[in-house]
Scaffold this active site. Sequence first.
Site, short mmCIF file in Angstrom:
data_model
loop_
_atom_site.label_atom_id
_atom_site.label_comp_id
_atom_site.label_asym_id
_atom_site.label_seq_id
_atom_site.Cartn_x
_atom_site.Cartn_y
_atom_site.Cartn_z
N SER A 12 41.37 28.32 40.73
CA SER A 12 42.57 28.73 41.45
C SER A 12 43.76 28.61 40.52
O SER A 12 44.22 27.51 40.21
CB SER A 12 42.78 27.85 42.69
OG SER A 12 44.00 28.16 43.33
N TYR A 22 37.86 36.39 37.38
CA TYR A 22 37.85 35.27 36.43
C TYR A 22 38.16 35.76 35.01
O TYR A 22 37.64 35.22 34.03
CB TYR A 22 36.50 34.54 36.46
CG TYR A 22 36.27 33.73 37.71
CD1 TYR A 22 36.28 32.34 37.67
CD2 TYR A 22 36.04 34.33 38.93
CE1 TYR A 22 36.08 31.58 38.81
CE2 TYR A 22 35.84 33.58 40.09
CZ TYR A 22 35.86 32.22 40.02
OH TYR A 22 35.67 31.46 41.15
N ARG A 57 30.16 30.18 55.29
CA ARG A 57 29.40 31.44 55.17
C ARG A 57 28.68 31.52 53.83
O ARG A 57 27.58 32.07 53.74
CB ARG A 57 30.33 32.65 55.34
CG ARG A 57 30.79 32.89 56.76
CD ARG A 57 31.40 34.29 56.91
NE ARG A 57 32.43 34.55 55.92
CZ ARG A 57 33.70 34.20 56.04
NH1 ARG A 57 34.10 33.56 57.13
NH2 ARG A 57 34.58 34.48 55.10
N HIS A 79 41.40 36.06 41.03
CA HIS A 79 40.55 35.42 42.04
C HIS A 79 39.12 35.95 42.00
O HIS A 79 38.16 35.19 42.10
CB HIS A 79 41.16 35.65 43.42
CG HIS A 79 40.42 34.97 44.53
ND1 HIS A 79 40.73 33.70 44.98
CD2 HIS A 79 39.37 35.38 45.29
CE1 HIS A 79 39.91 33.36 45.95
NE2 HIS A 79 39.08 34.35 46.17
N SER A 92 38.97 40.40 57.10
CA SER A 92 38.68 39.85 58.43
C SER A 92 37.48 38.92 58.33
O SER A 92 36.51 39.19 57.62
CB SER A 92 38.38 40.98 59.42
OG SER A 92 39.53 41.77 59.65
N GLN A 100 43.99 35.40 56.49
CA GLN A 100 42.98 35.82 57.46
C GLN A 100 43.10 35.02 58.76
O GLN A 100 43.69 33.95 58.79
CB GLN A 100 41.58 35.64 56.87
CG GLN A 100 41.39 36.28 55.51
CD GLN A 100 41.71 35.34 54.36
OE1 GLN A 100 42.44 34.37 54.50
NE2 GLN A 100 41.16 35.63 53.19
N ASN A 150 34.95 27.10 41.37
CA ASN A 150 36.02 28.03 41.70
C ASN A 150 37.21 27.73 40.80
O ASN A 150 37.43 26.58 40.43
CB ASN A 150 36.39 27.85 43.18
CG ASN A 150 37.62 28.63 43.58
OD1 ASN A 150 38.67 28.07 43.81
ND2 ASN A 150 37.49 29.94 43.68
N HIS A 162 41.67 27.25 49.19
CA HIS A 162 42.46 28.12 50.06
C HIS A 162 43.90 27.64 50.00
O HIS A 162 44.53 27.35 51.03
CB HIS A 162 41.90 28.12 51.48
CG HIS A 162 41.56 29.49 51.97
ND1 HIS A 162 41.86 29.94 53.23
CD2 HIS A 162 40.96 30.54 51.35
CE1 HIS A 162 41.45 31.19 53.37
NE2 HIS A 162 40.90 31.57 52.24
N HIS A 185 46.91 29.12 48.54
CA HIS A 185 48.01 30.01 48.91
C HIS A 185 48.07 30.25 50.42
O HIS A 185 49.14 30.16 51.02
CB HIS A 185 47.90 31.33 48.15
CG HIS A 185 48.37 31.25 46.73
ND1 HIS A 185 47.91 30.31 45.84
CD2 HIS A 185 49.26 32.02 46.04
CE1 HIS A 185 48.49 30.49 44.67
NE2 HIS A 185 49.32 31.52 44.76
#
EC number: 6.3.5.3
Length: 723
Positions: A514, A37, A101, A34, A299, A226, A512, A80, A82
Site C-alpha cells: 500500500s 505493483y 473472499r 494497487h 461492487s 465500496q 500486499n 483498506h 484510503h
Amino acid sequence: MVLTDDELKYIEEVLGRKPNELELGMMDVMFSEHCSYKSSKPILRNFPTDGPDVILGPGDDAGIVSLTDEYALAIGMESHNHPSAVEPYGGAGTGIGGIVRDIISMGAKPVVLLDALRFGHMSNQRSKYIFDYVVKGISDYGNRIGVPTVGGEIEFDDNFQYNPMVNVVCAGLVKKDEIVYGSAPIVGDVYLLMGGTTGRDGIHGVTFASEELTSNSEVEDRPAVQVADPFTKKRVMEATYELLETLDIHGVKDLGGGGLTCCLSEMADKGGNGSLIDLNKIPLREENMTPYEIMLSESQERMVFAIDSSDVEKAFEICKKHDLAHAIIGNIIDKREFIIKDDEEEICHAPNILFTEAPIIEREAKEPEKIIEDVEIPEVDVEEALYKLLSSENITSKEWVYSQYDHEVQLRTIVKPGDDAAVIKVDDETSFTIGTDCNSTHVLLNPYDGAASAVLESINNAISMGARPIALVDCLNFGNPEKPEVFWQFKEAVSGMSDVAGKFNTPFISGNVSFYNETEGVTVNPSPIVGTVGVVENTKIKTMTLKDDGDVILVVGNTYPELDGSQYYKHIHNVVQGYPPKIRLEENYNVSTTIEKLIPKYNDNITSVHDISKGGLIIALALMSIKSKKGVNVNISNIPSTTELSQDDKLYSESNSRFIITVKEDALTTIEEALSKNNVAYSVIGSVCSDGFKISNDNDVLVDCSVEKITKENTTTIEKQMA
C-alpha cells in the site's frame, strides 16, 4: 487517471492504435500501483517464498501452507487504508469482506480474522471518530459472517491522523485435495458470475488507492468506497462451498480491486488463455450503466467461477437456492486476449499483457538526512513511569477493541486475544498460531532494522506460544514511492525483512503493498506489518500467564543500551529520534530457535513464556502479572548483557530476541544447563508470588505495588477516551 505519458505511449504501441474510452479506463485500473505493483515488484523479488511447508506462494488470492497431513491453511493480508480514511465504517467492513473472499476463492473455509490498525491520537476528535468506526466496521462485518476476529495490534501516532492504516488478515482451513486456484485453465469453459449485483459503487477504487489523499478526499472520493453487505456475503460463502462440493470447479476468483476487469484478465492469463465476455449478461443493480462503469465497478460480494458448460444448470440451481444473482457472462478462449462485446459490437479487444503486465518503473531511492539533537533525559521515578507507560495508548489494554469482536464463534479459539498470538484448533492433535507485528516508530528511525525486527518479533510471538514458525504474510504500508526518500525506506525495509525471513526459513507466501499513504505532505510512519503462522501440538501450547507461586523467572537473551525509539523515550520524555534496536542476526537466531526447541522438550517444566518488546522488561513483566492476576518479585541487577547497562536500559530497552520464561523450581538446573549448552545468555531474576509487583535493582526497591494497581492503570485508557 493515473496512466503516465510513457504508459499511454506503450499501450498505443502494443495495440497499434489509440485505446477507446473503455479500454483506457480498464488499463488505467490495471496499471495502477494497487493492481500492477509496478514500483514494488522488482524489490519484492528479494523475499524468500519457498519452504518445506509451502503449497502455494505469492501470486494468487492467498498463500497456502501445510499444517497436517490432511489440512492446509490459506492465508492472505490486505490493506483498506484510503477507503477507511474517507468512510471508516464502510472502508473497514469492505476490507474484511475482500480478504474473506480471497480465502474462499482458494476453496478454504475462513476460521480466523486479525487486524493491524494505525490511528492518530485519541485526543484528536477526527482520529477518535475514525478509530471508533473502523472497529465497528470490522466488528459488525466479522460477527455477521460468523468468522472470529482473534487478534492484531494497534498503534497511535500523529502521523496517522489523516491516513489511518487498516490492514486485515484472514486464514481458512482447506483439505489438501480440495484446493482451487484463481485461474481459467480450460478453453471452452464458461464464466459464472455469482453473488451481489453490479452497481456504481467503488468505481476507481484502485486508482483512488494509488494516489495521495487530500483535504477534500472525504467528500470527493467517497463514491470510490465500496458498500459492504455482510448478509449477502454469508449467502455467497454458503453458495461457494456448495458449488465447490457439488461441481468440478476449474477456477475461482473474487471480484475485489479492479472489479471484473482485474478478475477476468488475471484468471485467463494465469490459465494461459483469454476471455470473451458478453456485457449484456452481467446482472446490474442500477439502470443505464455504461460499459465503463460495469467493467470498473467494485461492487462487493461477487465471485467468478470457471466451470464446464455442462454444469451450468446445476450451478444455477445452487445460486437460486441461496437467492443470489447469477449469470454466464462469457467463455474462455485460446487466444491470450481480452474481448468484450456489447450485443454484437466489440467494445474491447486487447492482448492480456496490457492488463496483467504493466511496465516496471525503476524508482529513485535516496536516504533522507538524519538529524539527531542532543537531548538530556532527566531521571524519573520508576513507579510513576511504569504507571504512565501502562496507561499510554500504545501499551494500554486493547480489550475495548477485541471485546466488540466475537472471537469464539466456530469454537476453535484456544488462546484468546491478549496473548503473544492467537491459537486456533485444527484437529484434536494440532493447532496453528497467528499474530501480527510492527513497531512503526522503529521502522521510521531505521527501516532496515525496524522492518527486520517486525519479522523477528512476529516469529518470536509464535515461538512464545510453543509453535514452530512456518510462513509469513505481510502488508507494506508506505508513503508516495515517487519520492526518493520514501522509496529508500521501502527498499531498506524489504531488505531487512528478507534477511530475517531467510535466516529462519519462514517464507513470505502472501502479501500486499500500500503506497501513497500521504495527505498534503504528511507521510505516515512506514509500517511493514508482518503476520506469522506457526504450528503447535495441542499439548505443547504455552501462554504468558504466570502459573504457580515459587516458579522461577528467567530473562533469556542479551539486553543492549537501546532506548532510541522506545516507548519509554516516546511517552515519558517525548523523544523520538536516533537508532532503534539493531538486528544481530546470528545471536537473535540462536536465542529464538533455542527457546523454540526447549519448549516442547521441557514442556512440563516451562510454565509460561513471553517475549520482551514494546516497553521493555518492566512492561513485559507487568503484562504477565496483569494477565494472570499473580505477582512477581524481581531483581534486575544481573540481567544478561555484553556491555554496561544503565538502570533505564535494564528496565526499558527494547532489544530484540529476549524472552521471559518461568520454570518449576526443581527444573531450574536442567533449563540452565540447556541454555548454557546452546550458548544462550540468561539470568535468574526472581520468582512468581501470589500478589505484589516488586522490582528491585541491587538493594534499591524501584517498584512495590499491588497487581490490582497496575491492572487498573493498564485497563482504563481507551474506555475513558471513548466514553
